[in-house]
Design a protein around this motif. Structure first.
Motif, PDB file in Angstrom:
ATOM      1  N   GLN A   8      -2.494   3.031   7.598  1.00 15.48           N
ATOM      2  CA  GLN A   8      -1.543   3.342   6.537  1.00 15.48           C
ATOM      3  C   GLN A   8      -2.209   3.982   5.318  1.00 15.48           C
ATOM      4  OE1 GLN A   8       0.969   0.041   5.520  1.00 15.48           O
ATOM      5  NE2 GLN A   8       1.747   1.034   3.707  1.00 15.48           N
ATOM      6  N   VAL A   9      -3.394   3.533   4.956  1.00 16.91           N
ATOM      7  CA  VAL A   9      -4.043   4.022   3.731  1.00 16.91           C
ATOM      8  C   VAL A   9      -4.965   5.212   3.971  1.00 16.91           C
ATOM      9  CG1 VAL A   9      -3.921   1.738   2.661  1.00 16.91           C
ATOM     10  CG2 VAL A   9      -6.025   2.433   3.824  1.00 16.91           C
ATOM     11  N   LYS A  10      -5.160   5.584   5.191  1.00 17.05           N
ATOM     12  CA  LYS A  10      -6.084   6.665   5.541  1.00 17.05           C
ATOM     13  C   LYS A  10      -5.799   7.920   4.713  1.00 17.05           C
ATOM     14  CE  LYS A  10      -8.166   8.198   9.760  1.00 17.05           C
ATOM     15  NZ  LYS A  10      -8.019   8.222  11.211  1.00 17.05           N
ATOM     16  N   GLY A  11      -6.776   8.313   3.916  1.00 14.84           N
ATOM     17  CA  GLY A  11      -6.678   9.520   3.113  1.00 14.84           C
ATOM     18  C   GLY A  11      -5.801   9.402   1.876  1.00 14.84           C
ATOM     19  N   ARG A  12      -5.231   8.271   1.639  1.00 14.28           N
ATOM     20  CA  ARG A  12      -4.320   8.096   0.502  1.00 14.28           C
ATOM     21  C   ARG A  12      -5.100   7.841  -0.776  1.00 14.28           C
ATOM     22  NH1 ARG A  12       0.430   4.237   1.646  1.00 14.28           N
ATOM     23  NH2 ARG A  12       0.900   5.979   3.012  1.00 14.28           N
ATOM     24  N   LYS A  13      -4.673   8.466  -1.841  1.00 12.53           N
ATOM     25  CA  LYS A  13      -5.297   8.288  -3.157  1.00 12.53           C
ATOM     26  C   LYS A  13      -4.344   7.645  -4.161  1.00 12.53           C
ATOM     27  CE  LYS A  13      -9.089  10.551  -2.071  1.00 12.53           C
ATOM     28  NZ  LYS A  13     -10.113   9.796  -1.475  1.00 12.53           N
ATOM     29  N   TYR A  14      -3.044   7.771  -3.933  1.00 15.34           N
ATOM     30  CA  TYR A  14      -2.045   7.257  -4.881  1.00 15.34           C
ATOM     31  C   TYR A  14      -1.344   6.052  -4.274  1.00 15.34           C
ATOM     32  CZ  TYR A  14       2.199   6.836  -7.637  1.00 15.34           C
ATOM     33  OH  TYR A  14       3.220   6.349  -8.411  1.00 15.34           O
ATOM     34  N   PHE A  15      -1.309   4.970  -5.044  1.00 15.03           N
ATOM     35  CA  PHE A  15      -0.606   3.760  -4.652  1.00 15.03           C
ATOM     36  C   PHE A  15       0.359   3.406  -5.777  1.00 15.03           C
ATOM     37  CE2 PHE A  15      -4.729   3.738  -2.592  1.00 15.03           C
ATOM     38  CZ  PHE A  15      -4.360   3.544  -1.271  1.00 15.03           C
TER      39      PHE A  15
ATOM     40  N   TYR B 173       0.813  -1.220   0.000  1.00 14.84           N
ATOM     41  CA  TYR B 173       0.000   0.000   0.000  1.00 14.84           C
ATOM     42  C   TYR B 173       0.848   1.272   0.000  1.00 14.84           C
ATOM     43  CZ  TYR B 173      -4.196  -2.790   0.669  1.00 14.84           C
ATOM     44  OH  TYR B 173      -5.231  -3.668   0.507  1.00 14.84           O
ATOM     45  N   ALA B 174       2.109   1.173  -0.347  1.00 20.44           N
ATOM     46  CA  ALA B 174       3.011   2.329  -0.336  1.00 20.44           C
ATOM     47  C   ALA B 174       2.705   3.303  -1.471  1.00 20.44           C
ATOM     48  CB  ALA B 174       4.459   1.858  -0.447  1.00 20.44           C
TER      49      ALA B 174
END
Length: 131
Positions: free
Chosen positions: A101-108, A53-54
């Motif tokens: 870790q993914v909270k609020g993330r849009k780009y993986f 999920y980075a």
């Protein structure tokens, strides 16, 4: 036959069964009964999900180099808005870690074709070569 695959543990049981290739972490083997084995699998699982999920491609590259991963299997549904909203990624204690870790993330980074061009794609699953 010496190839090592990494992917969501729910998919990796099939890699072992049908392709007879080694998998970094599998769902079946994630339910350990032995303390020392759990320590190894727990570390591997956290390391895998940190890379999976980075948003930074270098995190993925470092993970692959450190663990001698040859290919990563990426299930696009794991990154979908529906999955992100639902917040169910894997069982605990890993689910809370991934959710944070993914909270609020849009780009993986794994979904970026320019950074990690797939060598195989079919029905929402892609395989990438690890650098």
């Amino acid at each position: 036959k010496n190839t090592l695959f990494a992917g969501h543990p729910e998919l990796m049981d099939n890699v072992l069964t049908f392709s007879r290739r080694k998998a970094f972490v599998t769902y079946e083997l994630s339910h350990t009964w032995y303390t020392r084995y759990w320590d190894i699998i727990k570390t591997r699982t956290y390391d895998f999900f940190r890379a999976y999920y980075a948003s930074d491609p270098e995190v993925i590259r470092a993970f692959c180099r450190k663990n001698h991963i040859n290919y990563m299997v990426v299930r696009e549904a794991d990154f979908s808005p529906k999955t992100m909203k639902k917040g169910t990624f894997y069982f605990e204690p890993f689910n809370s870690f991934i959710r944070d870790q993914v909270k609020g993330r849009k780009y993986f980074a794994l979904l970026d074709h320019k950074v990690f061009p797939p060598i195989y794609m079919f029905d929402g699953v892609r395989v990438i070569t690890c650098p």
